[in-house]
Write a protein that holds these residues in place. Structure first.
Motif, PDB file in Angstrom:
ATOM      1  N   ASN A 184       0.828  -1.207   0.000  1.00 11.67           N
ATOM      2  CA  ASN A 184       0.000   0.000   0.000  1.00 11.67           C
ATOM      3  C   ASN A 184       0.864   1.259   0.000  1.00 11.67           C
ATOM      4  O   ASN A 184       0.606   2.193  -0.749  1.00 11.67           O
ATOM      5  CB  ASN A 184      -0.961  -0.004   1.182  1.00 11.67           C
ATOM      6  CG  ASN A 184      -2.083  -1.011   0.968  1.00 11.67           C
ATOM      7  OD1 ASN A 184      -2.660  -1.083  -0.098  1.00 11.67           O
ATOM      8  ND2 ASN A 184      -2.338  -1.821   1.979  1.00 11.67           N
ATOM      9  N   ARG A 190      -4.503  -6.001  -3.106  1.00 12.16           N
ATOM     10  CA  ARG A 190      -4.467  -5.494  -1.728  1.00 12.16           C
ATOM     11  C   ARG A 190      -4.688  -3.979  -1.668  1.00 12.16           C
ATOM     12  O   ARG A 190      -5.240  -3.459  -0.700  1.00 12.16           O
ATOM     13  CB  ARG A 190      -3.109  -5.870  -1.117  1.00 12.16           C
ATOM     14  CG  ARG A 190      -2.888  -5.369   0.275  1.00 12.16           C
ATOM     15  CD  ARG A 190      -2.846  -6.499   1.273  1.00 12.16           C
ATOM     16  NE  ARG A 190      -2.815  -5.987   2.634  1.00 12.16           N
ATOM     17  CZ  ARG A 190      -2.269  -6.630   3.642  1.00 12.16           C
ATOM     18  NH1 ARG A 190      -1.708  -7.811   3.457  1.00 12.16           N
ATOM     19  NH2 ARG A 190      -2.305  -6.122   4.849  1.00 12.16           N
ATOM     20  N   GLN A 191      -4.265  -3.259  -2.706  1.00 14.42           N
ATOM     21  CA  GLN A 191      -4.457  -1.800  -2.712  1.00 14.42           C
ATOM     22  C   GLN A 191      -5.935  -1.427  -2.812  1.00 14.42           C
ATOM     23  O   GLN A 191      -6.327  -0.358  -2.364  1.00 14.42           O
ATOM     24  CB  GLN A 191      -3.676  -1.173  -3.874  1.00 14.42           C
ATOM     25  CG  GLN A 191      -2.172  -1.231  -3.686  1.00 14.42           C
ATOM     26  CD  GLN A 191      -1.418  -0.692  -4.890  1.00 14.42           C
ATOM     27  OE1 GLN A 191      -0.995  -1.444  -5.742  1.00 14.42           O
ATOM     28  NE2 GLN A 191      -1.270   0.622  -4.954  1.00 14.42           N
ATOM     29  N   ARG A 195      -8.180  -2.917  -1.218  1.00 13.01           N
ATOM     30  CA  ARG A 195      -8.769  -3.084   0.112  1.00 13.01           C
ATOM     31  C   ARG A 195      -8.431  -1.905   1.012  1.00 13.01           C
ATOM     32  O   ARG A 195      -8.853  -1.847   2.159  1.00 13.01           O
ATOM     33  CB  ARG A 195      -8.289  -4.403   0.733  1.00 13.01           C
ATOM     34  CG  ARG A 195      -9.030  -5.586   0.144  1.00 13.01           C
ATOM     35  CD  ARG A 195      -8.734  -6.851   0.918  1.00 13.01           C
ATOM     36  NE  ARG A 195      -7.878  -7.733   0.121  1.00 13.01           N
ATOM     37  CZ  ARG A 195      -6.852  -8.436   0.596  1.00 13.01           C
ATOM     38  NH1 ARG A 195      -6.540  -8.361   1.876  1.00 13.01           N
ATOM     39  NH2 ARG A 195      -6.145  -9.207  -0.185  1.00 13.01           N
ATOM     40  N   ASP A 196      -7.621  -0.981   0.489  1.00 15.66           N
ATOM     41  CA  ASP A 196      -7.263   0.234   1.232  1.00 15.66           C
ATOM     42  C   ASP A 196      -8.280   1.318   0.872  1.00 15.66           C
ATOM     43  O   ASP A 196      -8.407   1.706  -0.280  1.00 15.66           O
ATOM     44  CB  ASP A 196      -5.840   0.652   0.834  1.00 15.66           C
ATOM     45  CG  ASP A 196      -5.390   1.938   1.506  1.00 15.66           C
ATOM     46  OD1 ASP A 196      -6.164   2.496   2.310  1.00 15.66           O
ATOM     47  OD2 ASP A 196      -4.272   2.376   1.215  1.00 15.66           O
ATOM     48  N   SER A 197      -8.997   1.777   1.877  1.00 27.92           N
ATOM     49  CA  SER A 197     -10.073   2.747   1.620  1.00 27.92           C
ATOM     50  C   SER A 197      -9.531   4.058   1.056  1.00 27.92           C
ATOM     51  O   SER A 197     -10.274   4.858   0.500  1.00 27.92           O
ATOM     52  CB  SER A 197     -10.834   3.022   2.920  1.00 27.92           C
ATOM     53  OG  SER A 197      -9.922   3.492   3.898  1.00 27.92           O
ATOM     54  N   LEU A 256      -7.541  -9.871  -8.683  1.00 25.09           N
ATOM     55  CA  LEU A 256      -8.481  -8.944  -8.046  1.00 25.09           C
ATOM     56  C   LEU A 256      -9.923  -9.362  -8.323  1.00 25.09           C
ATOM     57  O   LEU A 256     -10.777  -9.346  -7.446  1.00 25.09           O
ATOM     58  CB  LEU A 256      -8.257  -7.520  -8.554  1.00 25.09           C
ATOM     59  CG  LEU A 256      -9.270  -6.499  -8.027  1.00 25.09           C
ATOM     60  CD1 LEU A 256      -8.981  -6.158  -6.576  1.00 25.09           C
ATOM     61  CD2 LEU A 256      -9.280  -5.236  -8.858  1.00 25.09           C
ATOM     62  N   GLU A 289     -11.371 -12.264  -6.395  1.00 24.25           N
ATOM     63  CA  GLU A 289     -11.773 -12.019  -5.003  1.00 24.25           C
ATOM     64  C   GLU A 289     -13.269 -11.775  -4.883  1.00 24.25           C
ATOM     65  O   GLU A 289     -13.876 -12.080  -3.886  1.00 24.25           O
ATOM     66  CB  GLU A 289     -11.026 -10.804  -4.444  1.00 24.25           C
ATOM     67  CG  GLU A 289      -9.585 -11.105  -4.130  1.00 24.25           C
ATOM     68  CD  GLU A 289      -8.903  -9.947  -3.425  1.00 24.25           C
ATOM     69  OE1 GLU A 289      -9.557  -8.909  -3.211  1.00 24.25           O
ATOM     70  OE2 GLU A 289      -7.727 -10.093  -3.108  1.00 24.25           O
ATOM     71  N   SER A 304     -14.918  -9.267  -4.299  1.00 24.50           N
ATOM     72  CA  SER A 304     -15.373  -8.474  -3.164  1.00 24.50           C
ATOM     73  C   SER A 304     -16.094  -7.225  -3.673  1.00 24.50           C
ATOM     74  O   SER A 304     -15.632  -6.576  -4.605  1.00 24.50           O
ATOM     75  CB  SER A 304     -14.183  -8.095  -2.280  1.00 24.50           C
ATOM     76  OG  SER A 304     -13.684  -6.831  -2.628  1.00 24.50           O
ATOM     77  N   GLY A 353     -16.378  -4.383  -2.447  1.00 25.26           N
ATOM     78  CA  GLY A 353     -15.557  -3.193  -2.268  1.00 25.26           C
ATOM     79  C   GLY A 353     -14.690  -2.913  -3.477  1.00 25.26           C
ATOM     80  O   GLY A 353     -14.699  -1.818  -4.036  1.00 25.26           O
ATOM     81  N   SER A 354     -13.966  -3.944  -3.923  1.00 22.27           N
ATOM     82  CA  SER A 354     -13.076  -3.801  -5.067  1.00 22.27           C
ATOM     83  C   SER A 354     -13.850  -3.454  -6.331  1.00 22.27           C
ATOM     84  O   SER A 354     -13.437  -2.618  -7.126  1.00 22.27           O
ATOM     85  CB  SER A 354     -12.299  -5.096  -5.306  1.00 22.27           C
ATOM     86  OG  SER A 354     -11.652  -5.494  -4.133  1.00 22.27           O
TER      87      SER A 354
END
Ligand code: C2E
Ligand code: CA
Ligand code: CA
Ligand code: CA
Length: 278
Positions: A87, A120-121, A123-125, A153, A156, A158, A160-161
């Motif tokens: 991140n 993973r980036q 998942r960083d708000s 990605l 996943e 998700s 969010g993503s």
């Protein structure tokens, strides 16, 4: 006292196998690497095949450590991803790449930059803010910053993503799907996610001029992409045979050692000037 960090370190790694030891050493040194200015970006030109002009560059991380020497991103990025360091590194990449775009504009060779984003980036708000801040601070446009993501990605799944991805798309950041055809590609991803470009993985390009099957696959990926309104970038083009074949198949863009290896910021600015349109 007498027990310096070195001894603690030995104690900690006692009984571990070589791979784990190497990993811990890399992890420790990587934590300091940004601050110690051991990390830098190199840039590889992306060519438009119709015109043979440079239309962009992919920014790639490099790490040169005094003890370890040059460490390959294939070695340190997975570690950065697992530890969460990606991140911080990723934010630095975005900022640095945008600053380079400013320099390219200033010298009269305006092109866009492509950066790689790890799952993973997403998942960083703060990801959206990091990107929009870098654009604003440097006074460039969203169109100047292309974002490359891998199928990892999408796998996943998700919400969010997916949300961040569609926001980035609505904000006109060009989105590329990277390493297409490796890993867990599902064709449904191409419909479900708002990509502008597809990058054919180097492995298929390497094989295409000596394997009919690989050639057929590349042809099919190009046709399919165009059918989905995606532009195609061929990765890892090393020979004129590969290039000619890609051209005849209507591939849009290419990058690879045939054109240039990734270059340091300074080298790449010079490269752009040499290849500048008169
Ligand atoms: P990638 O995104 O698929 O990047 C392309 C890789 O292919 C680069 O390796 C590039 O140097 C190499 N390459 C380009 N043209 C040729 C060619 O003609 N022949 C061959 N043999 N190789 C070629 P590199 O720089 O070692 O990077 C490896 C991977 O590390 C990248 O693969 C990417 O997944 C990751 N990576 C690099 N920089 C970043 C970054 O800033 N963020 C993240 N998340 N990942 C990065
Ligand atoms: Ca990439
Ligand atoms: Ca790739
Ligand atoms: Ca790759």
């Amino acid at each position: 006292g007498k027990r310096g960090g070195r001894n603690d370190f030995k104690f900690y790694t006692l009984g571990m196998n070589e791979t784990n030891r190497t990993r811990i050493i890399i992890e420790n040194l990587l934590h300091q690497a940004l601050k110690k200015k051991e990390i830098y970006l190199v840039y590889q030109p992306i060519m438009e095949l119709k015109t043979e002009k440079v239309i962009g560059a992919e920014a790639l991380l490099r790490w040169n450590n005094p003890q370890l020497g040059q460490v390959s991103p294939d070695q340190f990025i997975p570690i950065a991803e697992e530890t969460g360091l990606i991140n911080q590194l990723g934010a630095w990449v975005i900022s640095q790449a945008c600053q380079e775009v400013v320099q390219w504009k200033a010298q009269g060779t305006p092109i866009s930059v492509a950066v790689n984003l790890s799952p993973r980036q997403f998942r960083d708000s703060k990801l959206l803010k990091i990107i929009t801040d870098a654009i604003a601070v440097n006074g460039i446009t969203n169109h100047d910053l292309e974002l490359e993501i891998t199928e990892k990605l999408l796998l996943e799944d998700s919400p969010g993503s997916q949300g961040i991805l569609s926001q980035l798309h609505q904000m006109n950041f060009p989105l590329s799907i990277d390493d297409f055809g490796t890993g867990y590609s599902a064709l449904s991803y191409l419909i479900k996610f708002p990509f502008n470009r597809l990058k054919i993985d180097r492995s298929f390009i390497t094989d295409m001029t000596h394997s009919q099957k690989a050639m057929g696959l590349v042809k099919t990926i190009i046709a399919m992409s165009h059918g989905l309104n995606l532009q195609v970038i061929a990765e890892g083009v090393e020979t004129s045979e590969q290039l000619n074949s890609l051209k005849s198949q209507g591939c849009d863009y290419a990058q690879g050692y045939f054109f240039s290896r990734p270059l340091t910021g300074e080298e790449f600015r010079y490269y752009l000037q040499l290849n500048k349109n008169p």
